[in-house]
Design a protein around this motif. Structure first.
Motif, PDB file in Angstrom:
ATOM      1  N   GLN A  74      47.136  27.478  17.955  1.00 62.14           N
ATOM      2  CA  GLN A  74      48.131  28.284  17.253  1.00 62.14           C
ATOM      3  C   GLN A  74      47.760  29.732  17.504  1.00 62.14           C
ATOM      4  N   GLY A  75      48.736  30.599  17.608  1.00 61.06           N
ATOM      5  CA  GLY A  75      48.456  32.015  17.823  1.00 61.06           C
ATOM      6  C   GLY A  75      47.531  32.565  16.742  1.00 61.06           C
ATOM      7  N   ILE A  76      46.679  33.497  17.123  1.00 52.66           N
ATOM      8  CA  ILE A  76      45.694  34.043  16.184  1.00 52.66           C
ATOM      9  C   ILE A  76      46.378  34.774  15.031  1.00 52.66           C
ATOM     10  N   ILE A  77      47.343  35.606  15.346  1.00 54.22           N
ATOM     11  CA  ILE A  77      48.023  36.387  14.305  1.00 54.22           C
ATOM     12  C   ILE A  77      48.763  35.469  13.326  1.00 54.22           C
ATOM     13  N   PRO A  78      49.594  34.512  13.792  1.00 50.68           N
ATOM     14  CA  PRO A  78      50.255  33.615  12.836  1.00 50.68           C
ATOM     15  C   PRO A  78      49.263  32.791  12.019  1.00 50.68           C
ATOM     16  N   CYS A  79      48.149  32.437  12.618  1.00 44.31           N
ATOM     17  CA  CYS A  79      47.160  31.618  11.925  1.00 44.31           C
ATOM     18  C   CYS A  79      46.449  32.403  10.831  1.00 44.31           C
ATOM     19  N   LYS A  80      46.295  33.691  11.020  1.00 38.90           N
ATOM     20  CA  LYS A  80      45.519  34.527  10.103  1.00 38.90           C
ATOM     21  C   LYS A  80      46.389  35.319   9.137  1.00 38.90           C
ATOM     22  N   THR A  81      47.652  34.946   8.945  1.00 35.09           N
ATOM     23  CA  THR A  81      48.535  35.743   8.094  1.00 35.09           C
ATOM     24  C   THR A  81      48.044  35.810   6.654  1.00 35.09           C
TER      25      THR A  81
END
Length: 94
Positions: A26-33
Motif C-alpha cells: 500500500q502506498g506509504i502516504i495512504p497507509c500513514k494517514t
C-alpha cells in the motif's frame, strides 16, 4: 509513495500503518494517514493554537446562525431520551 491507495496483494500478513505486507503493498502516504493526522492535530493544539484562542476567533452571530437549525431537534431528542429513561425507571420500581 502515494499509490496504491488501498492494500494490493494477498492479506496473508499485514500490520496496521505498515505499507509492506508479506505479499502486497500500500502506498506509504495512504497507509500513514492516521499517525500523520494525529501528529498534525497534536502540533496545532500544543504549539500553534490553543482551544480558547480558537473559540475567541469565532463570531458569535455566525455560530448562532449555523447552529440554530440543529438546536431544536437536539433538544427534542435529549428530552425524549430523558423522558424514556425516567419512564423505564418508574416502571422498574413499580
Amino acid at each position: 509513495i502515494f499509490y496504491p491507495l488501498t492494500f494490493r496483494g494477498f492479506k496473508v500478513w499485514t500490520k496496521p500503518e505498515v505499507p509492506l505486507g508479506l505479499i502486497g503493498w500500500q502506498g506509504i502516504i495512504p497507509c500513514k494517514t492516521r499517525p500523520m493526522a494525529q501528529a498534525m492535530v497534536n502540533m496545532v493544539q500544543t504549539q500553534l493554537l490553543s482551544v480558547p484562542d480558537a473559540f475567541k476567533r469565532l463570531d458569535p452571530s455566525v455560530m448562532a446562525t449555523l447552529l440554530e437549525p440543529q438546536v431544536g431537534p437536539l433538544v427534542q431528542q435529549v428530552w425524549e431520551d430523558y423522558y424514556y429513561t425516567m419512564t423505564q425507571q418508574e416502571e422498574q420500581q413499580s
